[in-house]
Design an enzyme around this catalytic site. Structure first.
Site, PDB file in Angstrom:
ATOM      1  N   ALA A   1     124.797  11.795 153.853  1.00 20.37           N
ATOM      2  CA  ALA A   1     126.550  11.949 153.606  1.00 20.37           C
ATOM      3  C   ALA A   1     126.972  10.620 153.424  1.00 20.37           C
ATOM      4  O   ALA A   1     128.046  10.409 152.385  1.00 20.37           O
ATOM      5  CB  ALA A   1     127.041  13.150 154.195  1.00 20.37           C
TER       6      ALA A   1
ATOM      7  N   ARG B   1     120.488  16.131 130.956  1.00 22.21           N
ATOM      8  CA  ARG B   1     120.088  15.249 130.647  1.00 22.21           C
ATOM      9  C   ARG B   1     119.793  15.708 129.504  1.00 22.21           C
ATOM     10  O   ARG B   1     120.281  14.896 127.679  1.00 22.21           O
ATOM     11  CB  ARG B   1     119.405  13.997 131.791  1.00 22.21           C
ATOM     12  CG  ARG B   1     119.957  13.933 132.731  1.00 22.21           C
ATOM     13  CD  ARG B   1     118.946  13.127 132.931  1.00 22.21           C
ATOM     14  NE  ARG B   1     119.562  11.739 134.386  1.00 22.21           N
ATOM     15  CZ  ARG B   1     118.530  11.777 135.338  1.00 22.21           C
ATOM     16  NH1 ARG B   1     117.694  11.952 135.945  1.00 22.21           N
ATOM     17  NH2 ARG B   1     119.516  10.688 136.089  1.00 22.21           N
TER      18      ARG B   1
ATOM     19  N   HIS C   1     110.419  17.123 139.203  1.00 24.09           N
ATOM     20  CA  HIS C   1     111.262  16.646 138.900  1.00 24.09           C
ATOM     21  C   HIS C   1     110.972  14.601 139.771  1.00 24.09           C
ATOM     22  O   HIS C   1     110.958  14.649 140.144  1.00 24.09           O
ATOM     23  CB  HIS C   1     112.503  16.687 139.983  1.00 24.09           C
ATOM     24  CG  HIS C   1     113.415  15.346 140.302  1.00 24.09           C
ATOM     25  ND1 HIS C   1     114.571  15.604 139.019  1.00 24.09           N
ATOM     26  CD2 HIS C   1     113.836  14.593 140.946  1.00 24.09           C
ATOM     27  CE1 HIS C   1     115.504  14.303 138.614  1.00 24.09           C
ATOM     28  NE2 HIS C   1     114.483  14.001 140.261  1.00 24.09           N
TER      29      HIS C   1
ATOM     30  N   ILE D   1     124.206   9.566 146.658  1.00 25.06           N
ATOM     31  CA  ILE D   1     125.334  10.716 145.786  1.00 25.06           C
ATOM     32  C   ILE D   1     126.222  11.095 146.793  1.00 25.06           C
ATOM     33  O   ILE D   1     127.655  11.648 146.134  1.00 25.06           O
ATOM     34  CB  ILE D   1     123.913  11.360 145.997  1.00 25.06           C
ATOM     35  CG1 ILE D   1     122.856  11.156 144.918  1.00 25.06           C
ATOM     36  CG2 ILE D   1     124.367  12.692 145.543  1.00 25.06           C
ATOM     37  CD1 ILE D   1     121.554  11.334 144.695  1.00 25.06           C
TER      38      ILE D   1
ATOM     39  N   ASP E   1     117.926  16.895 135.080  1.00 21.04           N
ATOM     40  CA  ASP E   1     116.893  16.923 133.793  1.00 21.04           C
ATOM     41  C   ASP E   1     117.772  17.174 132.829  1.00 21.04           C
ATOM     42  O   ASP E   1     117.524  17.314 131.792  1.00 21.04           O
ATOM     43  CB  ASP E   1     115.685  17.344 134.623  1.00 21.04           C
ATOM     44  CG  ASP E   1     115.267  16.846 136.178  1.00 21.04           C
ATOM     45  OD1 ASP E   1     115.223  15.022 135.432  1.00 21.04           O
ATOM     46  OD2 ASP E   1     115.277  16.937 136.955  1.00 21.04           O
TER      47      ASP E   1
ATOM     48  N   THR F   1     117.960  17.761 146.968  1.00 20.05           N
ATOM     49  CA  THR F   1     117.766  16.859 146.037  1.00 20.05           C
ATOM     50  C   THR F   1     117.265  15.233 145.999  1.00 20.05           C
ATOM     51  O   THR F   1     117.533  14.851 145.336  1.00 20.05           O
ATOM     52  CB  THR F   1     119.656  16.513 145.732  1.00 20.05           C
ATOM     53  OG1 THR F   1     120.478  17.555 145.652  1.00 20.05           O
ATOM     54  CG2 THR F   1     119.829  15.290 145.064  1.00 20.05           C
ATOM     55  N   GLY F   2     116.977  15.236 147.171  1.00 19.17           N
ATOM     56  CA  GLY F   2     116.241  13.991 147.890  1.00 19.17           C
ATOM     57  C   GLY F   2     115.114  14.061 147.803  1.00 19.17           C
ATOM     58  O   GLY F   2     114.637  15.267 147.093  1.00 19.17           O
TER      59      GLY F   2
ATOM     60  N   ARG G   1     111.811   5.136 148.503  1.00 19.76           N
ATOM     61  CA  ARG G   1     110.125   4.278 148.322  1.00 19.76           C
ATOM     62  C   ARG G   1     110.671   2.418 148.630  1.00 19.76           C
ATOM     63  O   ARG G   1     111.506   2.345 147.762  1.00 19.76           O
ATOM     64  CB  ARG G   1     109.799   4.256 147.304  1.00 19.76           C
ATOM     65  CG  ARG G   1     108.304   3.917 147.525  1.00 19.76           C
ATOM     66  CD  ARG G   1     106.873   4.358 145.936  1.00 19.76           C
ATOM     67  NE  ARG G   1     106.227   4.479 145.884  1.00 19.76           N
ATOM     68  CZ  ARG G   1     105.370   4.925 145.784  1.00 19.76           C
ATOM     69  NH1 ARG G   1     105.512   6.108 144.568  1.00 19.76           N
ATOM     70  NH2 ARG G   1     103.806   4.687 145.817  1.00 19.76           N
TER      71      ARG G   1
HETATM   72  P1  NAI Z   1     120.817   6.306 149.403  1.00 21.23           P
HETATM   73  O1  NAI Z   1     119.809   5.114 149.819  1.00 21.23           O
HETATM   74  O2  NAI Z   1     121.900   6.233 148.787  1.00 21.23           O
HETATM   75  O3  NAI Z   1     121.529   7.813 150.519  1.00 21.23           O
HETATM   76  C1  NAI Z   1     120.489   7.998 151.302  1.00 21.23           C
HETATM   77  C2  NAI Z   1     120.932   8.346 152.487  1.00 21.23           C
HETATM   78  O4  NAI Z   1     120.125   9.488 153.396  1.00 21.23           O
HETATM   79  C3  NAI Z   1     121.234   7.257 153.473  1.00 21.23           C
HETATM   80  O5  NAI Z   1     122.907   6.949 153.650  1.00 21.23           O
HETATM   81  C4  NAI Z   1     120.650   7.605 154.342  1.00 21.23           C
HETATM   82  O6  NAI Z   1     120.833   7.120 155.850  1.00 21.23           O
HETATM   83  C5  NAI Z   1     120.692   9.243 154.439  1.00 21.23           C
HETATM   84  N1  NAI Z   1     119.392   9.269 155.424  1.00 21.23           N
HETATM   85  C6  NAI Z   1     118.011   9.315 155.439  1.00 21.23           C
HETATM   86  N2  NAI Z   1     117.319   9.831 156.650  1.00 21.23           N
HETATM   87  C7  NAI Z   1     118.364  11.105 156.548  1.00 21.23           C
HETATM   88  C8  NAI Z   1     118.306  11.664 157.908  1.00 21.23           C
HETATM   89  N3  NAI Z   1     116.772  11.846 157.993  1.00 21.23           N
HETATM   90  N4  NAI Z   1     118.843  12.694 157.758  1.00 21.23           N
HETATM   91  C9  NAI Z   1     119.806  12.749 157.236  1.00 21.23           C
HETATM   92  N5  NAI Z   1     120.949  11.022 156.476  1.00 21.23           N
HETATM   93  C10 NAI Z   1     119.603  10.363 156.693  1.00 21.23           C
HETATM   94  O7  NAI Z   1     120.525   7.694 148.086  1.00 21.23           O
HETATM   95  P2  NAI Z   1     120.922   8.001 147.512  1.00 21.23           P
HETATM   96  O8  NAI Z   1     121.368   7.668 146.022  1.00 21.23           O
HETATM   97  O9  NAI Z   1     122.072   9.167 147.698  1.00 21.23           O
HETATM   98  O10 NAI Z   1     120.563   9.567 147.169  1.00 21.23           O
HETATM   99  C11 NAI Z   1     119.266  10.538 148.295  1.00 21.23           C
HETATM  100  C12 NAI Z   1     117.965  10.998 146.714  1.00 21.23           C
HETATM  101  O11 NAI Z   1     117.945  11.683 145.931  1.00 21.23           O
HETATM  102  C13 NAI Z   1     117.232  10.083 147.110  1.00 21.23           C
HETATM  103  O12 NAI Z   1     116.304  10.925 147.467  1.00 21.23           O
HETATM  104  C14 NAI Z   1     117.168   9.874 145.156  1.00 21.23           C
HETATM  105  O13 NAI Z   1     115.875   9.667 145.437  1.00 21.23           O
HETATM  106  C15 NAI Z   1     117.104  11.396 145.086  1.00 21.23           C
HETATM  107  N6  NAI Z   1     118.189  11.386 143.765  1.00 21.23           N
HETATM  108  C16 NAI Z   1     117.703  13.091 142.686  1.00 21.23           C
HETATM  109  C17 NAI Z   1     118.073  12.878 142.096  1.00 21.23           C
HETATM  110  C18 NAI Z   1     117.418  14.530 141.274  1.00 21.23           C
HETATM  111  O14 NAI Z   1     117.830  14.834 140.226  1.00 21.23           O
HETATM  112  N7  NAI Z   1     117.111  15.515 142.263  1.00 21.23           N
HETATM  113  C19 NAI Z   1     118.450  12.679 141.329  1.00 21.23           C
HETATM  114  C20 NAI Z   1     118.814  10.770 142.008  1.00 21.23           C
HETATM  115  C21 NAI Z   1     118.707  11.352 143.367  1.00 21.23           C
END
Ligand code: NAI
Length: 327
Positions: free
Chosen positions: A12, A161, A186, A16, A158, A128-129, A91
């Protein structure tokens, strides 16, 4: 008044999250129905998350019934109706693919187990992750008491997009584009399908009339859009990913538009030759919190080879996490 929907968001305090939470709280998911947010982060990010919660407070959203934060999945997921699993391990430099799968495997194993134990009986889980499909598979496998169809991975970004690219090419408004499908993973192997999509009710591939554009421009532009955004913006797509996360959850809970379908990665029942048990993107219709894969679409040789390539990648990812003992 209807009781608030309890919505968990993981990661959170991330990029995102910073867009997602405010839109969820302001009614983008359920309109006037209030929601309660349950926010999960890793311990070092809790302080920053507290700052985000201060901002949520300062918005005085009428539809935000409460916010709780924490670093323990079992406490945060208690009684949740919807869990949006956004947080994942990115990564890092020098990290091998297997290291990434292992790091995320640990996260989604623990979260799957916690959801299995404490979530509400009607819980729906959207991942999403990244790697989203395989993370969803890991969570699903570790939550044996939650029906498998309650898990999905996000391919809606996607999908959106692809709609936007097709609208730009044809000059049609996005509202004229229907029946878009993302098949598979994805990832860069995903297959955005114009052969079943429509522009103003006409077959999109015929409207475009340019196979070379479809193969050499449209498909790679959609599949590699994430990388193009990183290149331009210096960080990954976040607001659009948050928007798609909400689109997907809203349609899942409230139903997809009559006469259209959406793309969602869900557990395969073998439809369209996609190996059973993989979490793969399909055209689905949704209603009342349930989804069903659209049946009976004709798949030509070009589409077949693209779908097969992406689902082969998913099968490889599944084999890799099986080897690591994560599922
Ligand atoms: P970010 O790195 O800014 O945020 C990720 C957050 O997750 C960080 O605050 C981190 O502390 C937290 N986190 C890590 N391990 C955790 C855990 N075990 N429990 C709870 N929180 C945890 O990354 P962002 O930009 O917010 O992206 C998040 C994910 O979404 C990434 O994996 C990214 O690749 C993915 N993503 C997926 C898309 C899709 O279309 N499916 C599109 C864009 C991003």
């Amino acid at each position: 008044m209807t009781s608030p929907l309890k919505v968990a968001v993981t990661g959170a305090a991330g990029q995102i999250g910073y867009s997602l939470l405010f839109r969820l709280a302001s009614g983008a998911l359920l309109g006037d129905r209030p929601i309660e947010l349950r926010l999960l982060e890793i311990t070092p990010a809790l302080k920053s998350l507290e700052g985000v919660v201060m901002e949520l407070d300062d918005c005085a959203f009428p539809t935000l019934a409460g916010v709780e934060i924490g670093d323990d999945p079992e406490a945060v997921f208690e009684g949740v109706n919807l869990a949006l699993l956004v947080g994942a391990r990115p990564r890092g430099p020098g990290m091998e693919r297997s290291d990434l799968l292992e790091a995320n495997g640990a996260i989604f194993t623990a979260q799957g187990k916690a959801l299995n134990k404490v979530a509400a009986d009607d819980v729906r889980i959207g991942v999403t992750g990244n790697p989203a499909n395989t993370n969803a598979l890991i969570a699903m496998t570790n939550a044996p008491d939650i029906p498998q169809e309650r898990f999905s991975a996000l391919t809606r970004l996607d999908h959106n997009r692809a709609i936007s690219q097709l609208a730009a090419k044809t000059g049609a408004p996005v509202t004229d584009i229907t029946h878009m499908t993302i098949w598979g993973n994805h990832s860069a192997t995903q297959y955005p399908d114009l052969f079943h999509a429509e522009v103003g009710g006409r077959n999109a591939a015929e409207v475009v009339g340019d196979q070379a554009w479809i193969e050499n421009d449209f498909i790679p532009t959609v599949a590699k859009r994430g990388a193009a955004i990183i290149e331009a913006r210096g960080s990954s797509s976040a607001a659009s990913a948050a928007s798609a996360t909400i689109d997907a959850a809203r349609d899942w809970l409230l139903g997809s538009a009559e006469g259209d379908w959406v793309s969602m990665a869900v557990v395969s029942d073998g439809s369209y030759g996609v190996p059973e048990g993989l979490i793969s993107s399909f055209p689905v219709t949704t209603s009342g919190g349930d989804w069903s894969i659209v049946q009976g679409l004709e798949i030509d040789d070009f589409s077949r080879s693209r779908i097969d390539a992406s689902t082969a990648e998913l099968a490889e990812e599944r084999a890799a996490v099986q080897e690591l003992g994560l599922i």
